[in-house]
Design a protein around this motif. Structure first.
Motif, short mmCIF file in Angstrom:
data_model
loop_
_atom_site.label_atom_id
_atom_site.label_comp_id
_atom_site.label_asym_id
_atom_site.label_seq_id
_atom_site.Cartn_x
_atom_site.Cartn_y
_atom_site.Cartn_z
N GLY A 58 0.81 -1.21 0.00
CA GLY A 58 0.00 0.00 0.00
C GLY A 58 0.84 1.26 0.00
O GLY A 58 0.56 2.22 -0.73
N LEU A 59 1.91 1.28 0.80
CA LEU A 59 2.78 2.45 0.84
C LEU A 59 3.54 2.62 -0.47
O LEU A 59 3.77 3.76 -0.91
CB LEU A 59 3.74 2.35 2.02
CG LEU A 59 3.09 2.58 3.38
CD1 LEU A 59 4.05 2.22 4.51
CD2 LEU A 59 2.59 4.02 3.52
N ALA A 60 3.90 1.54 -1.12
CA ALA A 60 4.55 1.64 -2.44
C ALA A 60 3.59 2.25 -3.45
O ALA A 60 3.99 3.06 -4.29
CB ALA A 60 5.03 0.26 -2.90
N ALA A 61 2.32 1.88 -3.37
CA ALA A 61 1.32 2.45 -4.27
C ALA A 61 1.16 3.95 -4.00
O ALA A 61 1.12 4.75 -4.94
CB ALA A 61 -0.02 1.73 -4.11
N LEU A 62 1.09 4.34 -2.74
CA LEU A 62 0.98 5.76 -2.41
C LEU A 62 2.20 6.53 -2.88
O LEU A 62 2.08 7.67 -3.34
CB LEU A 62 0.77 5.95 -0.91
CG LEU A 62 -0.60 5.58 -0.35
CD1 LEU A 62 -0.61 5.73 1.17
CD2 LEU A 62 -1.70 6.43 -0.99
N ALA A 63 3.37 5.93 -2.77
CA ALA A 63 4.60 6.60 -3.22
C ALA A 63 4.53 6.93 -4.71
O ALA A 63 5.09 7.94 -5.14
CB ALA A 63 5.81 5.73 -2.91
N GLU A 64 3.85 6.10 -5.48
CA GLU A 64 3.72 6.35 -6.92
C GLU A 64 2.97 7.64 -7.22
O GLU A 64 3.10 8.18 -8.32
CB GLU A 64 3.01 5.17 -7.60
CG GLU A 64 3.82 3.90 -7.64
CD GLU A 64 3.09 2.81 -8.40
OE1 GLU A 64 2.83 3.00 -9.61
OE2 GLU A 64 2.76 1.78 -7.78
N VAL A 65 2.17 8.11 -6.28
CA VAL A 65 1.44 9.37 -6.48
C VAL A 65 1.94 10.47 -5.54
O VAL A 65 1.25 11.47 -5.33
CB VAL A 65 -0.10 9.17 -6.37
CG1 VAL A 65 -0.61 8.27 -7.49
CG2 VAL A 65 -0.50 8.64 -5.00
N GLY A 66 3.12 10.27 -4.96
CA GLY A 66 3.76 11.31 -4.19
C GLY A 66 3.49 11.35 -2.70
O GLY A 66 3.81 12.33 -2.03
N ALA A 67 2.90 10.31 -2.14
CA ALA A 67 2.58 10.27 -0.71
C ALA A 67 3.51 9.32 0.02
O ALA A 67 3.93 8.30 -0.53
CB ALA A 67 1.13 9.84 -0.51
N GLY A 68 3.80 9.65 1.27
CA GLY A 68 4.62 8.79 2.12
C GLY A 68 3.87 8.40 3.37
O GLY A 68 2.73 8.84 3.60
N PRO A 69 4.50 7.61 4.23
CA PRO A 69 3.83 7.16 5.46
C PRO A 69 3.31 8.31 6.32
O PRO A 69 2.24 8.21 6.91
CB PRO A 69 4.92 6.37 6.19
CG PRO A 69 5.87 5.96 5.13
CD PRO A 69 5.85 7.04 4.09
#
Length: 129
Positions: A58-69
Motif C-alpha cells: 500500500g505504501l509503495a502504491a501511495l509513493a507512486e502518487v507522491g505520498a509517504g507514510p
C-alpha cells in the motif's frame, strides 16, 4: 481537479474494474491491499507478516502518487478472525505508531482468497503537493 489512477497489473484489477491507487487533488487512496506478491499469497498463516506485507504494498502504491507514510491520515484493516486483531494492530503500529492515523479494524467473514488473513486500505492527504 486532476485525478490519477494507477494499476499494478494484478489479476483482479482489470477483471473487477478498479485501480491500485487513485489520487484526486489533495487525497490519495489505495484499493484493499493483501499479502499477494506476484499473484500468490505470501506469509500464509501469519497475520502479522501479512499485515506488514500489505502495508508495504500500500505504501509503495501511495509513493507512486507522491505520498509517504507521514501523509497517511486513515487506515482500514479487515481481519478474518478476531484472534488476529492484536498482531495485526501491532504490525500497524510498527509502521504508523509515530503517525497515528485514524484507523478502523473490522472482523469479516472471509476475504477473496482463503489464505488471506488481513486486507488493508490506506488514505493519504497531500495538501498543496
Amino acid at each position: 481537479m486532476t485525478v490519477t489512477r494507477l494499476g499494478s497489473g494484478g489479476p483482479w484489477e482489470a477483471l473487477y474494474g478498479y485501480s491500485r491507487v487513485v489520487r484526486a487533488g489533495d487525497r490519495a487512496v489505495t484499493a484493499g491491499r493483501t499479502a499477494t506478491v506476484d499473484g500468490r499469497v505470501v506469509h500464509v498463516g501469519d497475520a502479522a507478516a501479512q499485515t506488514a506485507q500489505a502495508l508495504r504494498i500500500g505504501l509503495a502504491a501511495l509513493a507512486e502518487v507522491g505520498a509517504g507514510p507521514g501523509d497517511v491520515v486513515r487506515t482500514r484493516m479487515y481481519v478474518t478472525d478476531r484472534a488476529h486483531a492484536d498482531e495485526v494492530g501491532r504490525a500497524h503500529n510498527a509502521v504508523f505508531g509515530a503517525v497515528r492515523p485514524a484507523a478502523t479494524l473490522v472482523v469479516v467473514a472471509a476475504l477473496l482468497d482463503p489464505e488471506h488473513l488481513v486486507e488493508v486500505e490506506l488514505e493519504a492527504y497531500l495538501g498543496d503537493r
